[in-house]
Design an enzyme around this catalytic site. Structure first.
Site, PDB file in Angstrom:
ATOM      1  N   ILE A  35      -6.086 -12.659  19.489  1.00 32.88           N
ATOM      2  CA  ILE A  35      -6.377 -12.804  20.914  1.00 32.88           C
ATOM      3  C   ILE A  35      -7.084 -14.114  21.256  1.00 32.88           C
ATOM      4  CG2 ILE A  35      -8.597 -11.586  20.797  1.00 32.88           C
ATOM      5  CD1 ILE A  35      -7.833 -10.338  23.545  1.00 32.88           C
ATOM      6  N   HIS A  48       0.614 -11.045  20.274  1.00 35.24           N
ATOM      7  CA  HIS A  48      -0.725 -11.074  19.676  1.00 35.24           C
ATOM      8  C   HIS A  48      -1.345  -9.687  19.688  1.00 35.24           C
ATOM      9  CE1 HIS A  48      -3.632 -10.458  23.013  1.00 35.24           C
ATOM     10  NE2 HIS A  48      -2.589 -10.829  23.761  1.00 35.24           N
ATOM     11  N   CYS A  49      -2.296  -9.479  18.813  1.00 32.59           N
ATOM     12  CA  CYS A  49      -3.175  -8.309  18.837  1.00 32.59           C
ATOM     13  C   CYS A  49      -4.589  -8.849  18.722  1.00 32.59           C
ATOM     14  CB  CYS A  49      -2.809  -7.311  17.736  1.00 32.59           C
ATOM     15  SG  CYS A  49      -2.727  -7.997  16.075  1.00 32.59           S
ATOM     16  N   ALA A  50      -5.484  -8.174  18.059  1.00 26.68           N
ATOM     17  CA  ALA A  50      -6.848  -8.681  17.940  1.00 26.68           C
ATOM     18  C   ALA A  50      -6.932  -9.811  16.920  1.00 26.68           C
ATOM     19  CB  ALA A  50      -7.808  -7.553  17.555  1.00 26.68           C
ATOM     20  N   SER A  87       0.569  -6.781  16.007  1.00 26.58           N
ATOM     21  CA  SER A  87       1.504  -7.814  16.460  1.00 26.58           C
ATOM     22  C   SER A  87       2.597  -8.044  15.429  1.00 26.58           C
ATOM     23  CB  SER A  87       0.757  -9.112  16.743  1.00 26.58           C
ATOM     24  OG  SER A  87       0.007  -9.526  15.613  1.00 26.58           O
TER      25      SER A  87
END
Length: 353
Positions: free
Chosen positions: A16, A90-92, A98
């Protein structure tokens, strides 16, 4: 945090924090963003106002149902690519959620050329840290098994997977699943497809009542081949089945089997976790097997969960031959009037044996 381009694709994967680098996003012509995490409204308004944005609210846990979101995410990614833009997923941390969505996209593009693991290796060429959790890899394997369809929710493989999740959650709480959540395979329209020319038929040994055929048998040969705890050549004492409607009185003995009037929707009146499977013929009542929602260990050593098994000593198992085979006289001596002319031997008066 760096963005990494998936080889051969205008798709980027990251965590992120890459969204704070506006210059990098503009340089890579990012026009569409897929966020695979839970965001608060303030984050969405401030960080994504200049992009086409798609959000999947998901946690990075083994039991998170990410599979249901694959088709919509893939469609969004493809729309961004078709519009001439580049897509960021995206993810974290850009590691698990992701990566799973990107693998699903690659599988959808080349279902016959890639597997979940080979698609992951493609992504790792540019982002080595990618590693979807075990639950996501299982879901990707299911998605691949389905043929990477544009709709997963109506697919029998997906529905069966949901049913098994419900069973596991109920058993973890020490309860049998509610009757309304059980998926009886012989009630599903997708099971009424054209059958193979030859299939196994199982009947009650006492009254000859048909109990199951090949589509409802649950094989566990794959586990027998690959598990070191299983005896591959051992004879299985039971034939394990998918749930079938005739089992209802055994699984839920205080009900008539109706999903609309199940007393087991009341937590104070719980169904048994294990018990006997009784022949559905009223005058027979023979014990034909047993069930255990928490699972049973087969005599070959493999575990089957949930386990609904017919005891081979109490049933008859035979190959069922269809009418087409009978007309062709395959493996059966036919009366003269039923022999196909092309299979008779001139002058012999005998059909094929």
């Amino acid at each position: 945090m760096a963005m990494n381009q998936i080889p051969g694709q205008n798709i980027y994967i990251s965590g992120i924090f890459c969204l704070k680098n506006k210059a990098a996003l503009e340089r890579e012509n990012i026009t569409h963003v897929v966020s695979v995490l839970r965001l608060n409204p303030a984050e969405v308004k401030d960080a994504f106002s200049s992009f086409q944005h798609f959000v999947i609210d998901a946690d990075d846990t083994d039991d998170e149902n990410l599979l249901q979101h694959f088709p919509a995410a893939i469609q969004f990614i493809q729309s961004g690519l078709d519009a001439g833009g580049n897509v960021l997923v995206h993810c974290a941390m850009g590691k698990s959620r992701s990566a799973a969505v990107c693998i699903a996209y690659l599988l959808h593009q080349k279902p016959s050329a890639l597997t979940p693991h080979s698609a992951l290796e493609v992504i790792r060429q540019s982002r080595p840290l990618c590693e979807p959790n075990d639950g996501f890899m299982e879901q990707l394997a299911l998605y691949h098994e389905m043929g990477c369809p544009d709709d997963v929710t109506e697919h029998p493989v997906y529905q069966r997977w949901l049913y098994r999740r419900d069973v596991e959650e109920s058993v973890a709480c020490g309860r049998a699943p509610e009757l309304r959540s059980v998926r009886f395979e012989d009630e599903q329209p997708t099971r009424q497809e054209a059958k193979a020319s030859q299939e196994v038929e199982i009947k009650c040994r006492k009254c000859r009542k048909p109990l199951a055929t090949t589509p409802y048998i649950l094989p566990h040969e794959e586990e027998k081949r690959h598990s070191t705890k299983v005896r591959p050549n051992a004879e299985c004492a039971h034939v394990f089945l998918h749930p079938m409607k005739w089992m209802s009185p055994s699984l839920y003995p205080s009900t008539d089997g109706s999903k609309t009037s199940s007393s087991y929707d009341n937590p104070e009146e719980e169904a048994p976790l294990a018990g006997r499977l009784i022949c559905p013929t009223p005058k027979c009542g023979s014990n034909v097997g047993k069930f255990a929602w928490q699972g049973l260990q087969c005599s070959c050593g493999s575990w089957v969960v949930p386990a609904l098994g017919l005891a081979k000593a109490r049933v008859d198992i035979a190959n069922k031959v269809n009418a087409t085979q009978i007309r062709a006289g395959v493996g059966i001596r036919m009366p003269p009037g039923m022999r196909a002319p092309e299979t008779q031997e001139p002058g012999s008066g005998r059909g094929n044996l």
